[in-house]
Motif scaffolding. Structure first.
Motif, PDB file in Angstrom:
ATOM      1  N   ILE A 147       0.850  -1.207   0.000  1.00 38.90           N
ATOM      2  CA  ILE A 147       0.000   0.000   0.000  1.00 38.90           C
ATOM      3  C   ILE A 147       0.881   1.251   0.000  1.00 38.90           C
ATOM      4  N   LEU A 148       1.852   1.278   0.921  1.00 42.73           N
ATOM      5  CA  LEU A 148       2.657   2.499   1.077  1.00 42.73           C
ATOM      6  C   LEU A 148       3.627   2.699  -0.084  1.00 42.73           C
ATOM      7  N   GLU A 149       4.048   1.599  -0.727  1.00 41.64           N
ATOM      8  CA  GLU A 149       4.886   1.755  -1.927  1.00 41.64           C
ATOM      9  C   GLU A 149       4.104   2.464  -3.026  1.00 41.64           C
ATOM     10  N   PRO A 154       2.856  11.209   3.757  1.00 45.75           N
ATOM     11  CA  PRO A 154       1.594  10.835   4.397  1.00 45.75           C
ATOM     12  C   PRO A 154       0.551  10.423   3.352  1.00 45.75           C
ATOM     13  N   CYS A 155      -0.508   9.750   3.831  1.00 49.48           N
ATOM     14  CA  CYS A 155      -1.604   9.379   2.932  1.00 49.48           C
ATOM     15  C   CYS A 155      -2.921   9.489   3.698  1.00 49.48           C
ATOM     16  N   GLY A 167     -14.797   8.961   9.625  1.00 48.09           N
ATOM     17  CA  GLY A 167     -13.970   7.787   9.331  1.00 48.09           C
ATOM     18  C   GLY A 167     -12.704   8.059   8.553  1.00 48.09           C
ATOM     19  N   ILE A 168     -12.373   9.339   8.302  1.00 49.40           N
ATOM     20  CA  ILE A 168     -11.160   9.662   7.522  1.00 49.40           C
ATOM     21  C   ILE A 168      -9.977   9.893   8.465  1.00 49.40           C
ATOM     22  N   SER A 169      -8.810   9.364   8.105  1.00 48.06           N
ATOM     23  CA  SER A 169      -7.589   9.605   8.893  1.00 48.06           C
ATOM     24  C   SER A 169      -6.453  10.012   7.970  1.00 48.06           C
ATOM     25  N   LYS A 170      -5.607  10.897   8.492  1.00 51.47           N
ATOM     26  CA  LYS A 170      -4.349  11.197   7.794  1.00 51.47           C
ATOM     27  C   LYS A 170      -3.273  10.334   8.456  1.00 51.47           C
ATOM     28  N   VAL A 171      -2.599   9.538   7.644  1.00 55.63           N
ATOM     29  CA  VAL A 171      -1.613   8.577   8.156  1.00 55.63           C
ATOM     30  C   VAL A 171      -0.217   9.100   7.847  1.00 55.63           C
ATOM     31  N   GLU A 194      -5.494   7.193  -0.338  1.00 52.89           N
ATOM     32  CA  GLU A 194      -5.012   8.124  -1.367  1.00 52.89           C
ATOM     33  C   GLU A 194      -3.706   8.792  -0.955  1.00 52.89           C
ATOM     34  N   SER A 195      -2.882   9.059  -1.962  1.00 49.25           N
ATOM     35  CA  SER A 195      -1.643   9.800  -1.702  1.00 49.25           C
ATOM     36  C   SER A 195      -1.989  11.221  -1.256  1.00 49.25           C
TER      37      SER A 195
END
Length: 324
Positions: A147-149, A154-155, A167-171, A194-195
């Motif tokens: 996923i992260l590749e 952040p995504c 339900g949205i988070s910034k990772v 999403e990127s």
């Protein structure tokens, strides 16, 4: 006198915001032209609510109500339901089947735009740019590295079908990814990751106004939080600057993209699309087809900037529905 049912509430986390929107519409409809009725569409009941807050059950066979021995039928429905069943096509299909016009887009457009993944997939071939994304369904094996590749850090992890930023988070780190996915799954069994797009966020209202597609003045979103989340939207943790502080050139590029999306999808009624502008290019995040209609909501702010009052905005929506 036109009998209008304003439907509000709904079955999702957004029902309280929807009740506020519906009450603003009820207060602002021109009483010389429209007889306005509040109808609460809730999981446990569909009821007409009179001025003294007494409730009368809606007959779902023909969407009528009997009040003290008198049957009331409706000429048109004003849709103020955010989320399901007002923004995902269910009410649209029902009302179309029983032959009552309503103010939002049709069933197909409603279902499509409510599904972020499907909406962006349909618009991509028309040259509308979107963030790099990764899709997950509940039960899928989660490969964090894969996923992260693809999307990087952040995504954003988002439920595919929900509104008001629930339900949205910034990772920002790999460790935050799984908990963010769990949060999103509480709202929906489908997820879009999403990127991060580093740019200016704008919200663009597009409506049918007097028979024409009209792009309203844009709103720039400056969130005090990490992104335009629930607190930023509804608890004052953001600045909403209308008109947006962008150049005329970028403004016309975003406006033509928003209008193009509206017309490609054969939309009608209200819409509010979110874009991030990166190096002068608009990237589309989503489109809302029953945007907030409270006095502090973005679309009414934009209408005000365009010189359209709330009674004009809401009355126009009803006339467009009847003409359609």
């Amino acid at each position: 006198m036109i009998n209008v049912a304003i439907i509000m509430g709904g079955y999702s986390s957004e029902f309280e915001i929807s009740l506020k929107s519906g009450n603003v519409v009820h207060k602002n409809l021109d009483s010389a032209l429209y007889r306005s009725h509040r109808v609460h569409i809730l999981k446990e009941k569909w009821v007409y609510v009179d001025e003294s807050n007494q409730e009368f059950p809606i007959n779902k066979d023909d969407f009528s109500v009997e009040v003290n021995g008198t049957k009331i039928t409706f000429d048109v429905v004003f849709n103020a339901i955010h989320g399901t069943p007002g923004e995902d096509g269910l009410m649209q299909a029902y009302l179309e089947l029983i032959g009552i016009p309503q103010t939002s887009c049709d069933m197909y457009q409603s279902a499509l735009t409510f599904n972020k993944r499907d909406l962006l997939s349909v618009l991509k071939p028309y040259g509308i740019k979107t963030a790099t994304s990764f899709y997950l369904n509940k039960g899928d094996i989660i490969n964090e590295t894969e996923i992260l590749e693809k999307v990087g850090l952040p995504c954003f992890v988002k439920p595919n079908k929900s509104g008001s930023s629930f339900g949205i988070s910034k990772v920002k780190s790999k460790e935050e990814l799984l908990p963010a996915i769990e949060v999103a799954y509480k709202e929906d069994n489908e997820i879009i990751i999403e990127s991060f797009l580093d740019g200016t966020e704008v919200s663009v209202g597009v409506i049918n106004y007097k028979g024409e597609t009209k792009v309203l003045p844009m709103t720039e979103i400056v969130s005090e939080n990490d992104f335009f989340d629930y607190e930023a939207k509804y608890l004052g943790k953001s600045q909403e600057i209308t008109p947006a502080r962008i150049s005329d050139e970028i403004h016309s590029k975003v406006a033509s993209t928003a209008k193009k999306a509206y017309e490609i999808l054969k939309m009608r009624g209200f819409s509010r699309s979110e874009f991030i502008i990166v190096n002068g290019e608009p990237f589309m995040l989503e489109m809302n087809t029953v945007p907030g209609l409270t006095t502090e909501s973005i679309l009414p702010q934009q209408a005000r900037e365009a010189g359209i009052s709330l009674p004009e905005l809401f009355g126009n929506a009803i006339q467009e529905a009847l003409n359609n």
